[in-house]
Design a protein around this motif. Structure first.
Motif, PDB file in Angstrom:
ATOM      1  N   ALA A  49       0.828  -1.207   0.000  1.00 40.84           N
ATOM      2  CA  ALA A  49       0.000   0.000   0.000  1.00 40.84           C
ATOM      3  C   ALA A  49       0.865   1.261   0.000  1.00 40.84           C
ATOM      4  N   LEU A  50       1.932   1.249   0.781  1.00 43.90           N
ATOM      5  CA  LEU A  50       2.824   2.419   0.814  1.00 43.90           C
ATOM      6  C   LEU A  50       3.552   2.592  -0.517  1.00 43.90           C
ATOM      7  N   LEU A  51       3.986   1.491  -1.115  1.00 46.66           N
ATOM      8  CA  LEU A  51       4.626   1.580  -2.431  1.00 46.66           C
ATOM      9  C   LEU A  51       3.664   2.131  -3.473  1.00 46.66           C
ATOM     10  N   GLU A  52       2.417   1.735  -3.375  1.00 46.98           N
ATOM     11  CA  GLU A  52       1.387   2.241  -4.293  1.00 46.98           C
ATOM     12  C   GLU A  52       1.226   3.752  -4.142  1.00 46.98           C
ATOM     13  N   ARG A  53       1.216   4.230  -2.897  1.00 50.16           N
ATOM     14  CA  ARG A  53       1.106   5.682  -2.656  1.00 50.16           C
ATOM     15  C   ARG A  53       2.312   6.421  -3.201  1.00 50.16           C
ATOM     16  N   ILE A  54       3.491   5.826  -3.059  1.00 52.19           N
ATOM     17  CA  ILE A  54       4.703   6.470  -3.585  1.00 52.19           C
ATOM     18  C   ILE A  54       4.668   6.507  -5.105  1.00 52.19           C
ATOM     19  N   ALA A  55       4.252   5.421  -5.710  1.00 51.54           N
ATOM     20  CA  ALA A  55       4.284   5.309  -7.169  1.00 51.54           C
ATOM     21  C   ALA A  55       3.194   6.127  -7.851  1.00 51.54           C
ATOM     22  N   THR A  56       2.021   6.216  -7.250  1.00 49.99           N
ATOM     23  CA  THR A  56       0.892   6.822  -7.960  1.00 49.99           C
ATOM     24  C   THR A  56       0.371   8.102  -7.341  1.00 49.99           C
ATOM     25  N   GLY A  57       0.930   8.512  -6.211  1.00 45.95           N
ATOM     26  CA  GLY A  57       0.431   9.710  -5.538  1.00 45.95           C
ATOM     27  C   GLY A  57       0.688  10.974  -6.344  1.00 45.95           C
ATOM     28  N   PHE A  58      -0.286  11.875  -6.315  1.00 45.74           N
ATOM     29  CA  PHE A  58      -0.146  13.144  -7.030  1.00 45.74           C
ATOM     30  C   PHE A  58       0.353  14.259  -6.123  1.00 45.74           C
ATOM     31  N   ILE A  59       0.114  14.113  -4.835  1.00 44.71           N
ATOM     32  CA  ILE A  59       0.504  15.146  -3.880  1.00 44.71           C
ATOM     33  C   ILE A  59       1.879  14.801  -3.319  1.00 44.71           C
ATOM     34  N   PRO A  60       2.880  15.654  -3.561  1.00 44.68           N
ATOM     35  CA  PRO A  60       4.248  15.354  -3.097  1.00 44.68           C
ATOM     36  C   PRO A  60       4.344  15.086  -1.592  1.00 44.68           C
ATOM     37  N   VAL A  91       9.571   0.621  -8.073  1.00 45.76           N
ATOM     38  CA  VAL A  91       9.072   1.916  -7.627  1.00 45.76           C
ATOM     39  C   VAL A  91      10.230   2.880  -7.415  1.00 45.76           C
ATOM     40  N   VAL A  92      11.318   2.407  -6.802  1.00 45.90           N
ATOM     41  CA  VAL A  92      12.501   3.251  -6.608  1.00 45.90           C
ATOM     42  C   VAL A  92      13.011   3.733  -7.963  1.00 45.90           C
ATOM     43  N   ARG A  93      13.110   2.815  -8.908  1.00 44.10           N
ATOM     44  CA  ARG A  93      13.586   3.176 -10.250  1.00 44.10           C
ATOM     45  C   ARG A  93      12.671   4.207 -10.895  1.00 44.10           C
ATOM     46  N   GLU A  94      11.367   3.995 -10.768  1.00 47.65           N
ATOM     47  CA  GLU A  94      10.400   4.913 -11.371  1.00 47.65           C
ATOM     48  C   GLU A  94      10.534   6.319 -10.789  1.00 47.65           C
ATOM     49  N   VAL A  95      10.695   6.409  -9.477  1.00 48.10           N
ATOM     50  CA  VAL A  95      10.842   7.720  -8.844  1.00 48.10           C
ATOM     51  C   VAL A  95      12.115   8.394  -9.341  1.00 48.10           C
ATOM     52  N   ILE A  96      13.208   7.652  -9.430  1.00 45.04           N
ATOM     53  CA  ILE A  96      14.473   8.233  -9.887  1.00 45.04           C
ATOM     54  C   ILE A  96      14.349   8.726 -11.324  1.00 45.04           C
ATOM     55  N   VAL A  97      13.725   7.929 -12.178  1.00 51.03           N
ATOM     56  CA  VAL A  97      13.604   8.296 -13.599  1.00 51.03           C
ATOM     57  C   VAL A  97      12.591   9.421 -13.803  1.00 51.03           C
ATOM     58  N   GLU A  98      11.415   9.275 -13.198  1.00 49.91           N
ATOM     59  CA  GLU A  98      10.326  10.217 -13.449  1.00 49.91           C
ATOM     60  C   GLU A  98      10.447  11.519 -12.657  1.00 49.91           C
ATOM     61  N   ASP A  99      11.020  11.458 -11.468  1.00 54.50           N
ATOM     62  CA  ASP A  99      11.087  12.634 -10.596  1.00 54.50           C
ATOM     63  C   ASP A  99      12.523  13.117 -10.420  1.00 54.50           C
ATOM     64  N   ASP A 102      13.155  16.306  -8.501  1.00 50.08           N
ATOM     65  CA  ASP A 102      12.666  16.416  -7.123  1.00 50.08           C
ATOM     66  C   ASP A 102      13.700  15.797  -6.184  1.00 50.08           C
ATOM     67  N   VAL A 103      14.572  16.657  -5.673  1.00 44.06           N
ATOM     68  CA  VAL A 103      15.690  16.194  -4.845  1.00 44.06           C
ATOM     69  C   VAL A 103      15.207  15.443  -3.610  1.00 44.06           C
ATOM     70  N   GLU A 104      14.147  15.915  -2.972  1.00 48.63           N
ATOM     71  CA  GLU A 104      13.638  15.262  -1.755  1.00 48.63           C
ATOM     72  C   GLU A 104      13.082  13.865  -2.057  1.00 48.63           C
ATOM     73  N   ALA A 105      12.385  13.735  -3.175  1.00 47.60           N
ATOM     74  CA  ALA A 105      11.847  12.416  -3.545  1.00 47.60           C
ATOM     75  C   ALA A 105      12.988  11.441  -3.823  1.00 47.60           C
ATOM     76  N   ILE A 106      14.000  11.908  -4.556  1.00 45.65           N
ATOM     77  CA  ILE A 106      15.160  11.055  -4.859  1.00 45.65           C
ATOM     78  C   ILE A 106      15.872  10.666  -3.567  1.00 45.65           C
ATOM     79  N   ARG A 107      16.089  11.640  -2.694  1.00 45.65           N
ATOM     80  CA  ARG A 107      16.760  11.357  -1.419  1.00 45.65           C
ATOM     81  C   ARG A 107      15.959  10.326  -0.613  1.00 45.65           C
ATOM     82  N   GLY A 108      14.647  10.496  -0.547  1.00 48.09           N
ATOM     83  CA  GLY A 108      13.804   9.583   0.221  1.00 48.09           C
ATOM     84  C   GLY A 108      13.886   8.152  -0.272  1.00 48.09           C
ATOM     85  N   VAL A 109      13.784   7.943  -1.588  1.00 51.27           N
ATOM     86  CA  VAL A 109      13.822   6.561  -2.082  1.00 51.27           C
ATOM     87  C   VAL A 109      15.224   5.966  -2.009  1.00 51.27           C
TER      88      VAL A 109
END
Length: 134
Positions: A49-60, A91-99, A102-109
């Motif tokens: 569920a948390l991975l789903e929120r990370i992958a598909t969430g619209f609100i940073p 999901v980690v890969r997707e965040v790195i590629v797509e975001d 977004d330094v904070e998103a990259i740092r978080g994953v």
């Protein structure tokens, strides 16, 4: 014996729907034990569920909160680390590629990835003793 009389006897003896509900509950409980529905499944579902929120969430902020919660789970529980290892890398890969901007998103994953591959000190001790080094 009349049909009406048999119906009365059945209702009085608990053989109606109430009896079926009890049997259903027992069957479900046995199925959970046999098929493995339990705490580990709950952990897997929470990680998923948390991975789903990370992958598909619209609100940073929501994605950041999900990342923080997942980091806590992965830190606290080997079962969470295992579940993350099975599902989290795409999901980690997707965040790195797509975001990428977004330094904070990259740092978080990346922190999450680091926590997920961390080796427990006890496991290192066991490995050393197995090798005869300790």
């Amino acid at each position: 014996e009349s049909e009406e009389r048999r119906g009365e006897r059945r209702r009085g003896s608990g053989e109606g729907l109430e009896g079926m509900n009890v049997l259903g509950a027992v069957a479900k409980g046995l199925g959970d034990v046999v098929l493995g529905s339990g705490p580990e499944d709950e952990v897997t579902e929470a990680v998923e569920a948390l991975l789903e929120r990370i992958a598909t969430g619209f609100i940073p902020e929501d994605r950041a909160m999900a990342t923080t919660k997942l980091k806590e789970l992965v830190t606290e529980s080997p079962a969470s680390r295992e579940a993350f290892g099975q599902m989290g890398f795409p999901v980690v890969r997707e965040v790195i590629v797509e975001d990428g901007n977004d330094v904070e998103a990259i740092r978080g994953v990346l922190e999450l990835l680091n926590l997920s591959v961390r080796v427990e000190p006890k496991a290192l001790e066991e490995l050393a003793s197995w090798r005869g080094e300790g």
